[in-house]
Design a protein around this motif. Structure first.
Motif, PDB file in Angstrom:
ATOM      1  N   THR A 157       0.037  -4.692  -3.872  1.00 49.86           N
ATOM      2  CA  THR A 157       1.229  -4.133  -2.691  1.00 49.86           C
ATOM      3  C   THR A 157       2.243  -4.790  -2.269  1.00 49.86           C
ATOM      4  O   THR A 157       2.011  -6.108  -2.167  1.00 49.86           O
ATOM      5  CB  THR A 157       0.464  -3.611  -1.639  1.00 49.86           C
ATOM      6  N   GLY A 158       3.359  -4.356  -2.197  1.00 54.23           N
ATOM      7  CA  GLY A 158       4.341  -4.895  -1.747  1.00 54.23           C
ATOM      8  C   GLY A 158       5.991  -4.412  -2.168  1.00 54.23           C
ATOM      9  O   GLY A 158       5.964  -4.474  -3.643  1.00 54.23           O
TER      10      GLY A 158
ATOM     11  N   GLU B  98       8.559  -5.854  -2.407  1.00 60.32           N
ATOM     12  CA  GLU B  98       9.330  -7.070  -2.894  1.00 60.32           C
ATOM     13  C   GLU B  98       8.954  -7.371  -4.509  1.00 60.32           C
ATOM     14  O   GLU B  98       9.288  -7.882  -5.212  1.00 60.32           O
ATOM     15  CB  GLU B  98       9.175  -8.448  -1.915  1.00 60.32           C
TER      16      GLU B  98
ATOM     17  N   ASP C  22       5.139  -0.777  -0.199  1.00 59.31           N
ATOM     18  CA  ASP C  22       4.384  -0.827   1.004  1.00 59.31           C
ATOM     19  C   ASP C  22       4.660   0.586   1.815  1.00 59.31           C
ATOM     20  O   ASP C  22       5.465   0.484   2.905  1.00 59.31           O
ATOM     21  CB  ASP C  22       5.342  -1.817   2.028  1.00 59.31           C
TER      22      ASP C  22
ATOM     23  N   GLY D  79      -0.627  -7.099   1.891  1.00 54.50           N
ATOM     24  CA  GLY D  79      -0.728  -5.961   2.713  1.00 54.50           C
ATOM     25  C   GLY D  79      -1.772  -5.862   3.556  1.00 54.50           C
ATOM     26  O   GLY D  79      -1.969  -4.748   4.391  1.00 54.50           O
TER      27      GLY D  79
ATOM     28  N   ASP E  18       1.997  -3.953   6.646  1.00 56.11           N
ATOM     29  CA  ASP E  18       0.575  -3.867   6.062  1.00 56.11           C
ATOM     30  C   ASP E  18      -0.012  -2.646   6.175  1.00 56.11           C
ATOM     31  O   ASP E  18      -0.531  -2.505   7.158  1.00 56.11           O
ATOM     32  CB  ASP E  18       0.124  -5.171   6.453  1.00 56.11           C
TER      33      ASP E  18
HETATM   34 MG    MG Z   1       3.086  -7.616   1.536  1.00 55.05          MG
END
Ligand code: MG
Ligand code: AMP
Length: 419
Positions: A195-196, A198, A238, A262, A269
């Motif tokens: 997860t993210g 970026e 996210d 996350g 998160d």
């Molecule tokens: Mg993250």
């Protein structure tokens, strides 16, 4: 599909130790994989699904351990100086079929069956042959150079236990009692996601502010080493809805779901809320470094682990806590802890009491041959170069507060952590 109980990962109230966490993880687990029969030649590294009892003696018959001459020890003394007559030969796979009597011997080869009535073998290099007679060396004890039927494995013995990992030697053990197929547990199906916002898939262009996803590749490589089948759910942004959907799907399709990132309680998160929409999630405060609270929960009845986003913390937590979880779910409840080696510290360090720490370490022999341990120059748990630099983790116990140069330290080689 068999599942784990609902309250499998209920939250311990206080900070817990590594040992308590491992015990709690192991306590409620049951095997969720199924037995299947596969060819023996494909079974290395798989988990045995049944106890195996030998229906054969190994070796099946008394046989010779050397090339030489077989004889009856009872007539050994009487034949000294006279010699034995040679009645024939017994080779591996082609036994001697005649009858034997005193003062005679049979030429025999390694692995060949002992002629009935003979119990001892003289090695070929120790005998003297003159005028058609075989002269044996002195001092041979009754039974010398003979392998007894069943001396390796006796018929009816439990030779391999359900849940054991089949290494090359266990495969050979099964082959030697005649197995061509073997019952093993199906591979644990693990759903993996990162997860993210970026995160970027390697092989695609990197936008400003983005990084490539490395955790999914670290974790899938590790989990394959642990014998799992990986289902890749990719990178999830996210976004509560997206994470919730991905986790729900993974929970329905897999035996275990693992995410990274996350779970550190920042604004972005969303894993906690996403799991709570589909099941339950608790944070275990374990007295360790690196590693934030470990997120454990269930999506429906499928177990879930939320690993930290930092690659070092993700890998360390996976080797310390996910490894026993996987082993229990996959059918091996007797996993042995990684076997440490010990070395002298080449560094000094102060440490907080009360928590266990794992440092990225390098184990080597110094110029005098002394096992020595060096730690990586900095501690950040995002430093992937520290992982490639190291060949294992230095494990510092809870009670330690100070390490001096020369202190004996415990080291867990990656080879042990990856088994
Ligand atoms: Mg993250
Ligand atoms: P998070 O736990 O999501 O707050 O992430 C903690 C740190 O780990 C951040 O610097 C993230 O960019 C980084 N991180 C999270 N997931 C990954 C990943 N899959 N690969 C590499 N770094 C990551």
């Amino acid at each position: 599909m068999a599942r784990i109980p609902n309250d499998c990962f209920s939250a311990p109230e206080d900070m817990i130790s590594v040992e308590q966490a491992r015990e709690l993880i192991g306590a409620n687990l049951k095997t969720v994989t199924q037995a299947q029969t596969i060819p023996l030649s494909d079974a290395c590294a798989r988990l045995l699904a049944e106890d195996i009892t030998s229906h054969l003696n190994i070796p099946p018959s008394d046989n010779s351990a050397v090339d030489g001459y077989a004889f009856a020890h009872d007539s050994y003394e009487a034949a000294q100086g006279i010699g034995f007559s040679n009645l024939g030969r017994s080779a591996a796979g082609t036994p001697f079929n005649g009858t034997v009597s005193g003062n005679c011997c049979v030429k025999i080869f390694t692995g060949a069956i002992m002629p009935a009535g003979f119990d001892t073998v003289a090695m070929v290099e120790d005998i003297v042959e003159t005028e058609g007679k075989i002269h044996l060396p002195k001092g041979l004890k009754k039974g010398a150079n003979r392998r007894k039927a069943g001396e390796d494995i006796e018929i009816g013995t439990l030779i391999l236990k359900k849940g054991c990992v089949l290494r090359p030697q266990e495969i050979g053990h099964l082959a030697c009692i005649g197995y061509s197929e073997v019952p093993v547990f199906s591979k644990l199906k693990v759903g993996l996601l990162s997860t993210g916002d970026e995160l970027t898939e390697p092989g695609t262009p990197l936008k400003a502010g983005a990084i490539y996803d490395s955790n999914r590749f670290i974790l899938s490589s590790l989990l394959k080493k642990y014998g799992c089948e990986i289902v890749d759910y990719g990178i999830v942004p996210d976004d509560l809805d997206a994470i919730s959907k991905a986790l729900k799907k993974a929970g329905q399709e897999c035996d275990l779901v693992i995410s990274s990132g996350g779970v550190s309680m920042g604004d972005e998160d969303h894993v906690k809320a996403a799991i709570e929409e589909n099941g339950s999630l608790t944070f275990w405060r374990i007295a360790i470094k690196p590693g934030r609270p470990l997120a454990l929960g269930q999506i429906g009845t499928t177990p879930f682990v939320g690993l930290p986003g930092n690659p070092v913390a993700a890998l360390v937590c996976a080797t310390q806590f996910v490894r026993p979880l996987i082993s229990g779910l996959a059918g091996s409840h007797t996993i042995s802890p990684p076997l440490p080696v010990f070395g002298k510290s080449a560094f000094q360090m102060a440490k907080k009491s009360g928590r266990r720490e794992w440092l990225r370490g390098r184990y080597y022999l110094d110029a005098d041959g002394t096992p020595t341990l060096e730690k990586y120059k900095s501690e950040g748990s995002g430093l992937i170069s520290s992982l490639t630099w190291s060949n294992g983790l230095i494990e510092i116990p809870e009670e330690t507060t100070n390490i001096s140069v020369g202190t004996t330290l415990c080291f867990l080689p990656y080879s042990e952590l990856y088994e």
